[in-house]
Write an enzyme that holds these catalytic residues in place. Sequence first.
Site, PDB file in Angstrom:
ATOM      1  N   ARG A   1       6.900   2.752  -0.333  1.00 57.32           N
ATOM      2  CA  ARG A   1       7.798   2.038   0.600  1.00 57.32           C
ATOM      3  C   ARG A   1       8.567   0.909  -0.072  1.00 57.32           C
ATOM      4  O   ARG A   1       8.837  -0.125   0.546  1.00 57.32           O
ATOM      5  CB  ARG A   1       7.024   1.469   1.789  1.00 57.32           C
TER       6      ARG A   1
ATOM      7  N   ARG B   1      12.147  -2.734   4.962  1.00 59.03           N
ATOM      8  CA  ARG B   1      12.553  -3.917   5.722  1.00 59.03           C
ATOM      9  C   ARG B   1      12.264  -5.265   5.073  1.00 59.03           C
ATOM     10  O   ARG B   1      12.796  -6.281   5.505  1.00 59.03           O
ATOM     11  CB  ARG B   1      11.889  -3.873   7.111  1.00 59.03           C
TER      12      ARG B   1
ATOM     13  N   ARG C   1      20.730  -0.876   6.812  1.00 57.25           N
ATOM     14  CA  ARG C   1      20.105  -0.252   7.991  1.00 57.25           C
ATOM     15  C   ARG C   1      20.915  -0.563   9.250  1.00 57.25           C
ATOM     16  O   ARG C   1      21.103   0.298  10.103  1.00 57.25           O
ATOM     17  CB  ARG C   1      18.677  -0.784   8.104  1.00 57.25           C
TER      18      ARG C   1
ATOM     19  N   ASP D   1      12.039  10.246   5.089  1.00 51.38           N
ATOM     20  CA  ASP D   1      10.790  10.062   5.833  1.00 51.38           C
ATOM     21  C   ASP D   1      10.061  11.390   5.924  1.00 51.38           C
ATOM     22  O   ASP D   1      10.690  12.452   5.899  1.00 51.38           O
ATOM     23  CB  ASP D   1      11.058   9.520   7.238  1.00 51.38           C
TER      24      ASP D   1
ATOM     25  N   TYR E   1       1.418  13.949  13.679  1.00 55.46           N
ATOM     26  CA  TYR E   1       2.528  13.347  14.439  1.00 55.46           C
ATOM     27  C   TYR E   1       3.140  14.363  15.396  1.00 55.46           C
ATOM     28  O   TYR E   1       3.525  14.040  16.512  1.00 55.46           O
ATOM     29  CB  TYR E   1       3.603  12.807  13.486  1.00 55.46           C
TER      30      TYR E   1
HETATM   31  O1  CP3 Z   1       8.511   4.745  -0.222  1.00 56.36           O
HETATM   32  C1  CP3 Z   1       9.724   4.646   0.031  1.00 56.36           C
HETATM   33  O2  CP3 Z   1      10.367   3.590  -0.109  1.00 56.36           O
HETATM   34  C2  CP3 Z   1      10.486   5.893   0.438  1.00 56.36           C
HETATM   35  C3  CP3 Z   1      10.731   6.081   1.811  1.00 56.36           C
HETATM   36  C4  CP3 Z   1       9.596   6.415   2.784  1.00 56.36           C
HETATM   37  C5  CP3 Z   1       9.629   5.984   4.131  1.00 56.36           C
HETATM   38  N1  CP3 Z   1       8.577   6.556   4.782  1.00 56.36           N
HETATM   39  C6  CP3 Z   1      10.649   5.114   4.707  1.00 56.36           C
HETATM   40  C7  CP3 Z   1      10.437   4.501   6.032  1.00 56.36           C
HETATM   41  C8  CP3 Z   1       8.454   7.205   2.631  1.00 56.36           C
HETATM   42  C9  CP3 Z   1       7.913   7.869   1.375  1.00 56.36           C
HETATM   43  C10 CP3 Z   1       7.821   7.290   3.908  1.00 56.36           C
HETATM   44  C11 CP3 Z   1       6.601   8.072   4.152  1.00 56.36           C
HETATM   45  C12 CP3 Z   1       6.001   8.065   5.486  1.00 56.36           C
HETATM   46  N2  CP3 Z   1       6.608   7.979   6.704  1.00 56.36           N
HETATM   47  C13 CP3 Z   1       4.613   8.234   5.705  1.00 56.36           C
HETATM   48  C14 CP3 Z   1       3.572   8.463   4.653  1.00 56.36           C
HETATM   49  C15 CP3 Z   1       3.164   7.217   3.954  1.00 56.36           C
HETATM   50  C16 CP3 Z   1       2.589   6.160   4.835  1.00 56.36           C
HETATM   51  O3  CP3 Z   1       3.221   5.080   4.912  1.00 56.36           O
HETATM   52  O4  CP3 Z   1       1.525   6.372   5.409  1.00 56.36           O
HETATM   53  C17 CP3 Z   1       4.409   8.208   7.099  1.00 56.36           C
HETATM   54  C18 CP3 Z   1       3.083   8.333   7.823  1.00 56.36           C
HETATM   55  C19 CP3 Z   1       5.691   8.055   7.726  1.00 56.36           C
HETATM   56  C20 CP3 Z   1       5.990   8.059   9.177  1.00 56.36           C
HETATM   57  C21 CP3 Z   1       6.659   6.826   9.609  1.00 56.36           C
HETATM   58  N3  CP3 Z   1       7.924   6.433   9.226  1.00 56.36           N
HETATM   59  C22 CP3 Z   1       6.147   5.842  10.487  1.00 56.36           C
HETATM   60  C23 CP3 Z   1       4.765   5.872  11.128  1.00 56.36           C
HETATM   61  C24 CP3 Z   1       7.126   4.862  10.615  1.00 56.36           C
HETATM   62  C25 CP3 Z   1       7.114   3.670  11.548  1.00 56.36           C
HETATM   63  C26 CP3 Z   1       6.282   2.563  11.028  1.00 56.36           C
HETATM   64  C27 CP3 Z   1       7.171   1.534  10.412  1.00 56.36           C
HETATM   65  O5  CP3 Z   1       6.825   1.043   9.326  1.00 56.36           O
HETATM   66  O6  CP3 Z   1       8.180   1.204  11.040  1.00 56.36           O
HETATM   67  C28 CP3 Z   1       8.225   5.233   9.783  1.00 56.36           C
HETATM   68  C29 CP3 Z   1       9.480   4.485   9.601  1.00 56.36           C
HETATM   69  C30 CP3 Z   1       9.928   4.206   8.213  1.00 56.36           C
HETATM   70  N4  CP3 Z   1       9.881   5.073   7.151  1.00 56.36           N
HETATM   71  C31 CP3 Z   1      10.550   3.009   7.770  1.00 56.36           C
HETATM   72  C32 CP3 Z   1      10.876   3.179   6.410  1.00 56.36           C
HETATM   73  C33 CP3 Z   1      11.596   2.229   5.506  1.00 56.36           C
HETATM   74  C34 CP3 Z   1      10.861   1.816   8.654  1.00 56.36           C
HETATM   75  C35 CP3 Z   1      12.029   2.155   9.505  1.00 56.36           C
HETATM   76  C36 CP3 Z   1      12.977   1.003   9.747  1.00 56.36           C
HETATM   77  O7  CP3 Z   1      13.758   0.674   8.844  1.00 56.36           O
HETATM   78  O8  CP3 Z   1      12.930   0.470  10.857  1.00 56.36           O
END
Ligand code: CP3
Length: 361
Positions: free
Chosen positions: A39, A43, A52, A89, A165
């Site tokens: 990640r 944010r 964003r 994602d 999910y």
């Molecule tokens: O690592 C990176 O920078 C690459 C991008 C990436 C994102 N999500 C961006 C993201 C990667 C590799 C993921 C993987 C992901 N997404 C996983 C597996 C790894 C983990 O963290 O457990 C999972 C379970 C998800 C599903 C997901 N996406 C959830 C549950 C959420 C909401 C929670 C949150 O943090 O808001 C997301 C959103 C998400 N994915 C964001 C980002 C940058 C935040 C969205 C925003 O900008 O509002």
Amino acid sequence: MHDLAQTSKTASKPAPSEAPFLSALAGTAVSPPPIWLMRQAGRYLPEYRAVREKAGGFLDLCYAPALAAEVTLQPIQRFGLDAAILFSDILVVPDALGQRVRFAEGEGPRLDPIRAVADLDRLDLERTGDTFARVCETVSRVRTQLPAHVALIGFCGAPWTVATYMVAGRGSADQAEARLWAYRDPAGFARLIDILVEASITYLDGQVQAGADALQIFDTWAGALPEPEFESWVVAPTHRIVTELKRRHPHVPIIGFPRGAGAKAAHYLEATGVNGLGCDTGVPLEQMRALADRGVAVQGNLDPLLLVAGGEAMRTRVEATLAAMRGVPFILNLGHGIVPETPPEHVAELVALVRATTPSG
Ligand code: CP3
């Protein structure tokens, strides 16, 4: 800031010898160890929040190749990390299959749940092409802008984690809905897993063809399953994906991240055929060392909250980690994703700490 512009015109696919991240994944002990952070685009970075806002929704950002490429490169420009990870994602796969995903502000993902075999009719492997193509366009844009010593990681969610999910319709603390379906109707649940195996292979194959140098399979909820189900829903589907990707692209290394697998991690490593193991924060350093002693690359596993705290706590743990993993193939990372509260200066400090390691000690 690290200037990418100078190298962009001559950028090419890196060979393992010129990209420290790929050398470590090939089984070489690299000192100082390569570093990237799960990640790392997100944010906690003001420049991410600005893009964003421009993009609208989170998935709109994932599907806008120019903007997605920009945010993928942001942490490389700011911190000079050894690998970029595609900005996307894991829920792009259900969205592409036709189970529409929504991200409500501050609420996490929402999907119309799939609870039974009849609901699988809503998924269509034939229609993923347009969606996957947009993400792959991001991959190729990023690869041409990255210098050769920085690797580009493509990724997908593992079938089990993505299924949790899809079945719950949202993130859940215990993944109860998917576990219950798998216990009550294993043959029906296997059909969902089969669809995800196929879609993941197509998706990762596209990312490699577009220029990804390595792949990571995120199994965030692997720890929710007891032994026989861990075998059926984590190990077996991951093995199928890895085997097919290796057949098509033998030289592209794959990292598995079975979060929470605990004592089952060593078996996962052997049985899936991944080249590297992502370790979560709960894995003891001696266990990481023992796995890396077998010659496989180990990646991890700082607590993301250490990066929020910074200071002495972070320094002490980084030093202990570097000492424990000296002389073995190791990639420094967190044990889970960066949290939004992380001060970017702490990330810069972490990178400086790791790079201060001298080759001899
Ligand atoms: O690592 C990176 O920078 C690459 C991008 C990436 C994102 N999500 C961006 C993201 C990667 C590799 C993921 C993987 C992901 N997404 C996983 C597996 C790894 C983990 O963290 O457990 C999972 C379970 C998800 C599903 C997901 N996406 C959830 C549950 C959420 C909401 C929670 C949150 O943090 O808001 C997301 C959103 C998400 N994915 C964001 C980002 C940058 C935040 C969205 C925003 O900008 O509002």
